[in-house]
Design a protein around this motif. Structure first.
Motif, PDB file in Angstrom:
ATOM      1  N   PHE A   1      -3.211 -17.323 -31.501  1.00 16.96           N
ATOM      2  CA  PHE A   1      -4.058 -16.604 -30.543  1.00 16.96           C
ATOM      3  C   PHE A   1      -4.059 -17.325 -29.190  1.00 16.96           C
ATOM      4  O   PHE A   1      -3.874 -16.707 -28.137  1.00 16.96           O
ATOM      5  N   LEU A   2      -4.244 -18.648 -29.212  1.00 12.40           N
ATOM      6  CA  LEU A   2      -4.250 -19.417 -27.967  1.00 12.40           C
ATOM      7  C   LEU A   2      -2.905 -19.332 -27.251  1.00 12.40           C
ATOM      8  O   LEU A   2      -2.846 -19.210 -26.027  1.00 12.40           O
ATOM      9  N   ARG A   3      -1.827 -19.374 -28.028  1.00 12.15           N
ATOM     10  CA  ARG A   3      -0.489 -19.280 -27.427  1.00 12.15           C
ATOM     11  C   ARG A   3      -0.309 -17.952 -26.701  1.00 12.15           C
ATOM     12  O   ARG A   3       0.340 -17.852 -25.653  1.00 12.15           O
ATOM     13  N   LYS A   4      -0.931 -16.923 -27.258  1.00 17.21           N
ATOM     14  CA  LYS A   4      -0.796 -15.573 -26.689  1.00 17.21           C
ATOM     15  C   LYS A   4      -1.571 -15.422 -25.381  1.00 17.21           C
ATOM     16  O   LYS A   4      -1.123 -14.744 -24.465  1.00 17.21           O
ATOM     17  N   ILE A   5      -2.752 -16.071 -25.296  1.00 18.24           N
ATOM     18  CA  ILE A   5      -3.614 -15.791 -24.139  1.00 18.24           C
ATOM     19  C   ILE A   5      -3.540 -16.842 -23.030  1.00 18.24           C
ATOM     20  O   ILE A   5      -3.947 -16.575 -21.903  1.00 18.24           O
ATOM     21  N   LEU A   6      -3.030 -18.034 -23.329  1.00 18.59           N
ATOM     22  CA  LEU A   6      -3.026 -19.109 -22.337  1.00 18.59           C
ATOM     23  C   LEU A   6      -1.687 -19.201 -21.613  1.00 18.59           C
ATOM     24  O   LEU A   6      -0.643 -18.833 -22.147  1.00 18.59           O
ATOM     25  N   SER A   7      -1.737 -19.751 -20.410  1.00 21.96           N
ATOM     26  CA  SER A   7      -0.492 -20.025 -19.684  1.00 21.96           C
ATOM     27  C   SER A   7       0.250 -21.165 -20.378  1.00 21.96           C
ATOM     28  O   SER A   7      -0.338 -21.940 -21.136  1.00 21.96           O
ATOM     29  N   ASP A   8       1.533 -21.277 -20.085  1.00 15.39           N
ATOM     30  CA  ASP A   8       2.339 -22.355 -20.673  1.00 15.39           C
ATOM     31  C   ASP A   8       1.728 -23.723 -20.383  1.00 15.39           C
ATOM     32  O   ASP A   8       1.594 -24.568 -21.275  1.00 15.39           O
ATOM     33  N   LYS A   9       1.356 -23.954 -19.123  1.00 13.03           N
ATOM     34  CA  LYS A   9       0.898 -25.291 -18.742  1.00 13.03           C
ATOM     35  C   LYS A   9      -0.457 -25.636 -19.355  1.00 13.03           C
ATOM     36  O   LYS A   9      -0.686 -26.775 -19.762  1.00 13.03           O
ATOM     37  N   LEU A  10      -1.325 -24.648 -19.448  1.00  6.28           N
ATOM     38  CA  LEU A  10      -2.626 -24.912 -20.083  1.00  6.28           C
ATOM     39  C   LEU A  10      -2.436 -25.169 -21.573  1.00  6.28           C
ATOM     40  O   LEU A  10      -3.043 -26.092 -22.144  1.00  6.28           O
ATOM     41  N   PHE A  11      -1.567 -24.395 -22.211  1.00  3.07           N
ATOM     42  CA  PHE A  11      -1.308 -24.613 -23.638  1.00  3.07           C
ATOM     43  C   PHE A  11      -0.663 -25.989 -23.849  1.00  3.07           C
ATOM     44  O   PHE A  11      -0.991 -26.693 -24.810  1.00  3.07           O
ATOM     45  N   ASP A  12       0.253 -26.374 -22.954  1.00  5.17           N
ATOM     46  CA  ASP A  12       0.868 -27.705 -23.026  1.00  5.17           C
ATOM     47  C   ASP A  12      -0.199 -28.794 -23.041  1.00  5.17           C
ATOM     48  O   ASP A  12      -0.122 -29.752 -23.824  1.00  5.17           O
TER      49      ASP A  12
END
Length: 270
Positions: free
Chosen positions: A251-262
């Protein structure tokens, strides 16, 4: 009429749990793996152990031919055989990287190629490809493993569209953490490959993080039940996920930007 299922990687973990659960629920089950000695206990459930090395075409062909001769068809293929080759991308020798893809991608797709003609002929079949949360999320030190699972997801998507008109379903299962040999094999590989390199600090943090969650992961029967659900659904979903942290991470991978998820991912490796 009883359906015939081929479960690969049935000598341990998710494959073994799936083979047992399906046999207990009236399926004719062939459990396939290289280590046939580790599958002898499965016979008491009525499971038929069969030798299979998914990196050898002659072994794959012989396995499928034997089941066709004995059972007439393979109605459901559970492509579960796989492992995690861990280490920094820079450190992993290319023959090892290629072997990772041979097992996790090419072996699974070769089996699909061999079972599809009869499935199309019967206008019935299910191909269940065991991917991972790591088929949508790539973490450091697992690049080649993630590459294999991302590839499996893409091939599953393409195949699903190709074979739907013939009455064949393609389903992806995305396990999070579960109890199996997989984690220890991955960590051993990581320590061997990158434990003494420029990435040693990251390796230490990764190992610490892995050990912290290892006690919280569920038994593999959780994923076996998901596989059974997907097999028995008249109109199955394209993807099913389960196991430790699978749904929240996806779910987080789907809604967050790449850099925030990183940033979130790397915060777990401190």
């Amino acid at each position: 009429m009883k359906k015939t299922v081929l479960v690969t990687g049935a000598s341990a973990g998710i494959g073994q749990a799936t083979a047992i659960l399906l046999a207990q629920n009236g399926y004719t089950v062939y459990g396939a793996a290289r280590r046939t000695e580790k599958m002898q206990d499965l016979k008491k459930y009525g499971i038929k152990p069969i030798a299979l090395d998914v990196t050898q075409d002659e072994s794959i062909t012989a396995c499928v031919d034997q089941i066709f001769q004995e059972a007439g068809s393979i109605d459901i293929l559970v492509n579960n055989a796989g492992f995690g080759s861990y280490g920094a991308i820079e450190d992993v020798a290319l023959p090892d990287a290629k072997y990772q893809l041979d097992v996790n991608v090419f072996g699974a797709m070769r089996l699909a190629q061999l079972v599809l003609p009869k499935m199309r002929e019967n206008h019935y079949g299910k191909i269940i490809n065991i991917s991972s949360v790591g088929g949508k999320i790539a973490s450091p030190l697992g690049g080649w493993y993630h590459a294999s699972k991302f590839a499996l997801e893409a091939l599953s998507d393409a195949m699903r569209l190709e074979v739907q008109p013939f009455g064949v379903n393609v389903v992806v299962i995305q396990p999070g953490g579960t109890k199996s040999e997989w984690g220890n094999i991955a960590v051993d590989s990581l320590l061997r490959v990158s434990g003494q390199t420029a990435y040693a600090g990251l390796v230490t943090a990764f190992k610490k993080s892995f050990e912290k969650v290892a006690g919280n992961v569920p038994e593999p029967v959780v994923i076996a039940k998901l596989i059974k659900t997907s097999m028995e659904a008249k109109n199955p979903k394209t993807r099913y996920s389960g196991g430790y942290m699978a749904k929240p991470m996806l779910f987080l991978r789907k809604i967050l930007s790449d850099k925030l998820f990183d940033r979130i991912l790397m915060s777990q490796l401190k």
